[in-house]
Design a protein around this motif. Structure first.
Motif, PDB file in Angstrom:
ATOM      1  N   PHE A  23      -8.129   4.448   0.735  1.00 11.54           N
ATOM      2  CA  PHE A  23      -9.930   4.197   1.479  1.00 11.54           C
ATOM      3  C   PHE A  23      -9.312   4.391   2.627  1.00 11.54           C
ATOM      4  O   PHE A  23      -9.810   4.820   3.854  1.00 11.54           O
ATOM      5  CB  PHE A  23      -8.681   2.369   1.696  1.00 11.54           C
ATOM      6  CG  PHE A  23      -8.628   1.445   3.017  1.00 11.54           C
ATOM      7  CD1 PHE A  23      -9.251   1.599   4.455  1.00 11.54           C
ATOM      8  CD2 PHE A  23      -6.660   1.611   2.934  1.00 11.54           C
ATOM      9  CE1 PHE A  23      -8.073   0.543   4.858  1.00 11.54           C
ATOM     10  CE2 PHE A  23      -6.572   1.150   4.047  1.00 11.54           C
ATOM     11  CZ  PHE A  23      -6.906   0.653   4.957  1.00 11.54           C
ATOM     12  N   LEU A  24      -7.804   5.357   3.044  1.00  8.79           N
ATOM     13  CA  LEU A  24      -8.176   5.782   4.427  1.00  8.79           C
ATOM     14  C   LEU A  24      -8.083   7.682   4.544  1.00  8.79           C
ATOM     15  O   LEU A  24      -8.671   8.094   5.146  1.00  8.79           O
ATOM     16  CB  LEU A  24      -6.349   4.918   4.617  1.00  8.79           C
ATOM     17  CG  LEU A  24      -5.508   4.220   5.214  1.00  8.79           C
ATOM     18  CD1 LEU A  24      -4.625   4.123   5.649  1.00  8.79           C
ATOM     19  CD2 LEU A  24      -6.921   3.715   6.372  1.00  8.79           C
ATOM     20  N   CYS A  25      -7.181   7.868   2.350  1.00  8.10           N
ATOM     21  CA  CYS A  25      -8.549   9.228   2.860  1.00  8.10           C
ATOM     22  C   CYS A  25      -8.949  10.177   1.808  1.00  8.10           C
ATOM     23  O   CYS A  25      -9.078  10.811   1.642  1.00  8.10           O
ATOM     24  CB  CYS A  25      -6.453  10.005   2.392  1.00  8.10           C
ATOM     25  SG  CYS A  25      -6.445   9.808   1.295  1.00  8.10           S
ATOM     26  N   ALA A  53      -1.602   1.629  -3.972  1.00 10.42           N
ATOM     27  CA  ALA A  53      -1.043   0.402  -3.771  1.00 10.42           C
ATOM     28  C   ALA A  53      -2.143  -0.736  -3.711  1.00 10.42           C
ATOM     29  O   ALA A  53      -2.357  -0.248  -1.940  1.00 10.42           O
ATOM     30  CB  ALA A  53       0.369  -0.566  -3.715  1.00 10.42           C
ATOM     31  N   LEU A  54      -2.222  -2.209  -3.383  1.00 10.92           N
ATOM     32  CA  LEU A  54      -3.066  -2.585  -2.789  1.00 10.92           C
ATOM     33  C   LEU A  54      -2.404  -3.742  -1.908  1.00 10.92           C
ATOM     34  O   LEU A  54      -0.722  -4.192  -1.973  1.00 10.92           O
ATOM     35  CB  LEU A  54      -2.881  -3.900  -3.799  1.00 10.92           C
ATOM     36  CG  LEU A  54      -3.741  -5.167  -3.082  1.00 10.92           C
ATOM     37  CD1 LEU A  54      -5.687  -4.765  -2.619  1.00 10.92           C
ATOM     38  CD2 LEU A  54      -4.183  -6.108  -3.869  1.00 10.92           C
ATOM     39  N   PHE A  55      -2.250  -2.828  -0.775  1.00 17.21           N
ATOM     40  CA  PHE A  55      -2.034  -3.646   0.890  1.00 17.21           C
ATOM     41  C   PHE A  55      -2.682  -4.532   0.988  1.00 17.21           C
ATOM     42  O   PHE A  55      -3.442  -4.831   1.379  1.00 17.21           O
ATOM     43  CB  PHE A  55      -1.608  -2.330   1.756  1.00 17.21           C
ATOM     44  CG  PHE A  55      -0.959  -2.815   3.039  1.00 17.21           C
ATOM     45  CD1 PHE A  55      -0.194  -3.429   2.738  1.00 17.21           C
ATOM     46  CD2 PHE A  55      -1.935  -2.980   3.609  1.00 17.21           C
ATOM     47  CE1 PHE A  55       0.859  -3.690   4.288  1.00 17.21           C
ATOM     48  CE2 PHE A  55      -2.106  -3.458   5.469  1.00 17.21           C
ATOM     49  CZ  PHE A  55      -0.422  -3.698   5.250  1.00 17.21           C
ATOM     50  N   TYR A 114      -6.707  -0.760  -1.007  1.00 21.09           N
ATOM     51  CA  TYR A 114      -5.990   0.351  -2.140  1.00 21.09           C
ATOM     52  C   TYR A 114      -5.651   1.018  -1.157  1.00 21.09           C
ATOM     53  O   TYR A 114      -6.544   2.069  -0.656  1.00 21.09           O
ATOM     54  CB  TYR A 114      -6.907   0.767  -2.767  1.00 21.09           C
ATOM     55  CG  TYR A 114      -6.954   0.088  -4.070  1.00 21.09           C
ATOM     56  CD1 TYR A 114      -5.733  -1.066  -4.862  1.00 21.09           C
ATOM     57  CD2 TYR A 114      -7.846  -1.364  -4.921  1.00 21.09           C
ATOM     58  CE1 TYR A 114      -5.403  -1.481  -5.901  1.00 21.09           C
ATOM     59  CE2 TYR A 114      -8.221  -1.863  -5.316  1.00 21.09           C
ATOM     60  CZ  TYR A 114      -6.643  -2.858  -5.802  1.00 21.09           C
ATOM     61  OH  TYR A 114      -6.937  -3.294  -6.604  1.00 21.09           O
ATOM     62  N   LEU A 115      -4.543   2.135  -0.417  1.00 21.44           N
ATOM     63  CA  LEU A 115      -4.608   2.830  -0.111  1.00 21.44           C
ATOM     64  C   LEU A 115      -2.628   3.530  -0.760  1.00 21.44           C
ATOM     65  O   LEU A 115      -2.004   2.881  -1.725  1.00 21.44           O
ATOM     66  CB  LEU A 115      -3.651   2.402   1.335  1.00 21.44           C
ATOM     67  CG  LEU A 115      -2.463   1.810   1.772  1.00 21.44           C
ATOM     68  CD1 LEU A 115      -2.144   2.164   2.733  1.00 21.44           C
ATOM     69  CD2 LEU A 115      -1.961   0.569   1.251  1.00 21.44           C
ATOM     70  N   ALA A 143      -0.010  -0.312  -7.958  1.00 21.14           N
ATOM     71  CA  ALA A 143      -1.568  -0.334  -8.945  1.00 21.14           C
ATOM     72  C   ALA A 143      -1.759   1.206  -9.715  1.00 21.14           C
ATOM     73  O   ALA A 143      -1.341   2.030  -9.157  1.00 21.14           O
ATOM     74  CB  ALA A 143      -2.948  -0.980  -7.885  1.00 21.14           C
ATOM     75  N   ASN A 144      -2.638   0.869 -10.283  1.00 24.33           N
ATOM     76  CA  ASN A 144      -3.646   2.216 -11.430  1.00 24.33           C
ATOM     77  C   ASN A 144      -4.225   3.235  -9.942  1.00 24.33           C
ATOM     78  O   ASN A 144      -4.015   2.767  -9.398  1.00 24.33           O
ATOM     79  CB  ASN A 144      -3.968   1.995 -12.089  1.00 24.33           C
ATOM     80  CG  ASN A 144      -3.530   0.892 -13.631  1.00 24.33           C
ATOM     81  OD1 ASN A 144      -2.186   1.431 -13.471  1.00 24.33           O
ATOM     82  ND2 ASN A 144      -4.313   0.692 -13.911  1.00 24.33           N
TER      83      ASN A 144
END
Length: 222
Positions: free
Chosen positions: A158-160, A167-169, A191-192, A152-153
């Motif tokens: 959401f993790l860091c 990218a959308l996982f 997103y990550l 993705a752009n």
């Protein structure tokens, strides 16, 4: 010589680095001594709060952040903590094959090139299938997740919590409501970072990661 007993996880080390960086910048750029001391107090408080169960010697080591003044001292402090980093469990090809049994042609990264001290979660992308694979240790057990990986752009991981290439996982959850039908299906997406190695260098909290893992693998807190 007594061998260091590791007690600092990768995300905690990243958190310490973040606090140290804030203090170092204040020391070098802020002219008001009261502001610098406020930043110093916050750095000390935040680091100690992250290790409520630390032993006395461990606390003494962490508390020395309060005395840092020069660039050399900041660098030495961080370097002195490296021997106390706990390693992510070293994984083998056989272990990964067991975690992802449906993937008969699982393409693995170079496992010998990984420094497990700096791993909070182990992730890699199979470009051929547009899949992301994540391995994490939850409640002492290695668990695996796989899902679609759609670049993705730039956005916030959401993790860091960094603004980065993401990218959308999306992964299918194994959790089902008690009255769910046999064909119940639910995907969870976030997103990550595209680069898991970079993400591991910046993640400072595992709350969001563990919540996501539990939702996907169907493991709940005991």
């Amino acid at each position: 010589m007594v061998k260091p007993v590791p007690f600092i996880r990768n995300h905690q080390y990243n958190f310490i680095k973040k606090q140290v960086d804030l203090l170092e910048r204040a020391c070098h750029s802020v002219t008001d001594p009261k502001v610098v001391e406020s930043v110093r107090y916050n750095a000390h408080f935040n680091i100690m709060e992250a290790f409520p169960d630390a032993a006395d010697l461990q606390k003494q080591m962490l508390e020395s952040v309060s005395a840092l003044r020069t660039e050399r001292e900041f660098q030495h402090y961080l370097h002195s903590l490296e021997p106390y980093l706990t390693e992510f469990p070293e994984v083998t090809g056989k272990q990964l094959a067991k975690l992802f049994p449906k993937n008969k042609k699982l393409k693995l990264p170079d496992l010998t090139a990984i420094d497990y001290r700096y791993v909070t979660y182990f992730g890699w992308v199979d470009i051929a299938t547009n899949k992301l694979f994540i391995v994490y240790r939850l409640n002492g057990q290695l668990v695996g997740m796989e899902g679609r990986f759609i670049p993705a752009n730039k956005s916030v991981c959401f993790l860091c919590n960094r603004h980065a290439e993401v990218a959308l996982f999306s992964a299918v959850t194994k959790s089902k409501p008690a009255n769910a039908s046999p064909d119940y299906y639910k995907a969870i997406g976030n997103y990550l970072c595209v680069d898991s190695e970079v993400c591991n260098k910046h993640i400072t909290d595992v709350t969001a990661l563990e919540k996501f893992v539990r939702e996907v693998v169907g493991t709940h807190e005991s």
